[in-house]
Motif scaffolding. Sequence first.
Motif, mmCIF file in Angstrom:
data_model
loop_
_atom_site.group_PDB
_atom_site.id
_atom_site.type_symbol
_atom_site.label_atom_id
_atom_site.label_comp_id
_atom_site.label_asym_id
_atom_site.label_seq_id
_atom_site.Cartn_x
_atom_site.Cartn_y
_atom_site.Cartn_z
ATOM 1 N N UNK A 107 0.845 -1.187 0.000
ATOM 2 C CA UNK A 107 0.000 0.000 0.000
ATOM 3 C C UNK A 107 0.883 1.240 0.000
ATOM 4 N N UNK A 108 0.271 2.434 -0.116
ATOM 5 C CA UNK A 108 1.085 3.658 -0.035
ATOM 6 C C UNK A 108 1.911 3.677 1.248
ATOM 7 N N UNK A 109 3.148 4.175 1.118
ATOM 8 C CA UNK A 109 4.064 4.141 2.250
ATOM 9 C C UNK A 109 4.657 5.519 2.535
ATOM 10 N N UNK A 110 5.057 5.688 3.791
ATOM 11 C CA UNK A 110 5.698 6.916 4.239
ATOM 12 C C UNK A 110 6.854 6.545 5.160
ATOM 13 N N UNK A 111 7.983 7.212 4.981
ATOM 14 C CA UNK A 111 9.122 7.039 5.886
ATOM 15 C C UNK A 111 9.169 8.246 6.818
ATOM 16 N N UNK A 112 9.075 7.977 8.110
ATOM 17 C CA UNK A 112 9.122 9.021 9.129
ATOM 18 C C UNK A 112 10.547 9.055 9.664
ATOM 19 N N UNK A 113 11.329 10.012 9.188
ATOM 20 C CA UNK A 113 12.755 10.084 9.511
ATOM 21 C C UNK A 113 13.008 11.183 10.535
ATOM 22 N N UNK A 114 13.829 10.866 11.531
ATOM 23 C CA UNK A 114 14.039 11.795 12.645
ATOM 24 C C UNK A 114 15.527 11.936 12.949
ATOM 25 N N UNK A 115 15.937 13.178 13.132
ATOM 26 C CA UNK A 115 17.282 13.485 13.624
ATOM 27 C C UNK A 115 17.251 13.348 15.138
ATOM 28 N N UNK A 116 17.921 12.332 15.654
ATOM 29 C CA UNK A 116 17.957 12.095 17.103
ATOM 30 C C UNK A 116 19.380 12.216 17.617
ATOM 31 N N UNK A 117 20.069 13.295 17.205
ATOM 32 C CA UNK A 117 21.374 13.589 17.777
ATOM 33 C C UNK A 117 21.173 14.271 19.123
ATOM 34 N N UNK A 118 22.266 14.497 19.839
ATOM 35 C CA UNK A 118 22.175 14.921 21.235
ATOM 36 C C UNK A 118 21.386 16.210 21.428
ATOM 37 N N UNK A 119 21.572 17.158 20.517
ATOM 38 C CA UNK A 119 20.914 18.454 20.684
ATOM 39 C C UNK A 119 19.421 18.399 20.381
ATOM 40 N N UNK A 120 18.946 17.247 19.937
ATOM 41 C CA UNK A 120 17.568 17.138 19.467
ATOM 42 C C UNK A 120 16.627 16.533 20.502
ATOM 43 N N UNK A 121 17.056 16.363 21.724
ATOM 44 C CA UNK A 121 16.239 15.672 22.726
ATOM 45 C C UNK A 121 14.854 16.293 22.907
#
Length: 269
Positions: free
Chosen positions: A70-84
């Motif tokens: 089916x249609x797809x989505x990638x949920x990408x997140x920057x989880x480096x230290x400053x991003x808490x």
Amino acid sequence: MTDKPNFVLIPDDAPPPPAPPPAPPPAPARSGSVLARLRTLATTAATAAAGVLPALHHAAPPAESGAAPRPRLIFAVDATASREPAWAAARQVTDVLVKALPGELDVALAVHGGSRVHTFTAFTGDAATLRDQTAGIACVAGLTRLLPMLSVSLTQPAVRVVVYIGDVFEESVQQGRKLADAMGRQGTRLIVLHDTADRSARRDAEVFWDLAKRTGGCVLPFDASSSARLRDLLSAVAVYAVGGEKLLRDRRRDLPGAVALLEHLGKRG
């Protein structure tokens, strides 16, 4: 019965065992080896100073087989230290992406930290599964790694949208443009939720806009303090991933984030 001796006597006149050969003398240090080591150390230092790290293994979704997805989505997140703080906000609303249109959208979670993509889940339409997968992820210091995520999106069937939540861009702009152009030809849109809470992040706004526009996507403001607005935007993005701009326009009256998303998509030209 005769007892067996538990030791053996060696006659005094028995020849002694041969002595081991003498160890070879240590090789003299060569100036060339020292110079080579110095050159290696200098190269390593220069590479680190330039912000270039050796290639690290990046996670990717598990291999699949079966019917067309089916249609797809990638949920990408920057989880480096400053991003808490931002990651904490994003973690609370990830299920919005799969709840927006139940049964019509599959989502994979991709997270980078420690200078590599360490998490790339399988695609799922179950909000609880996605929420559980995000629960154990913590922020780790390192450089951004958006481009490996974009590269993976080109290899996965039916990916309509890559949503990326981040603040800065620390990779090759030239390589990013190549990937973005390929995504545009394939029909995969990049939508960046840009967190500019830190002043240093504002310098990369132009880069994110360039990459997003090349795919046919856009850049949206990210506000970690407004979870309601984030939910609205992600719900609109989920609808867009399933039915494009047409479905998004049809849902303007009952979907608050649809108007904002359409407005930003209109700025991409």
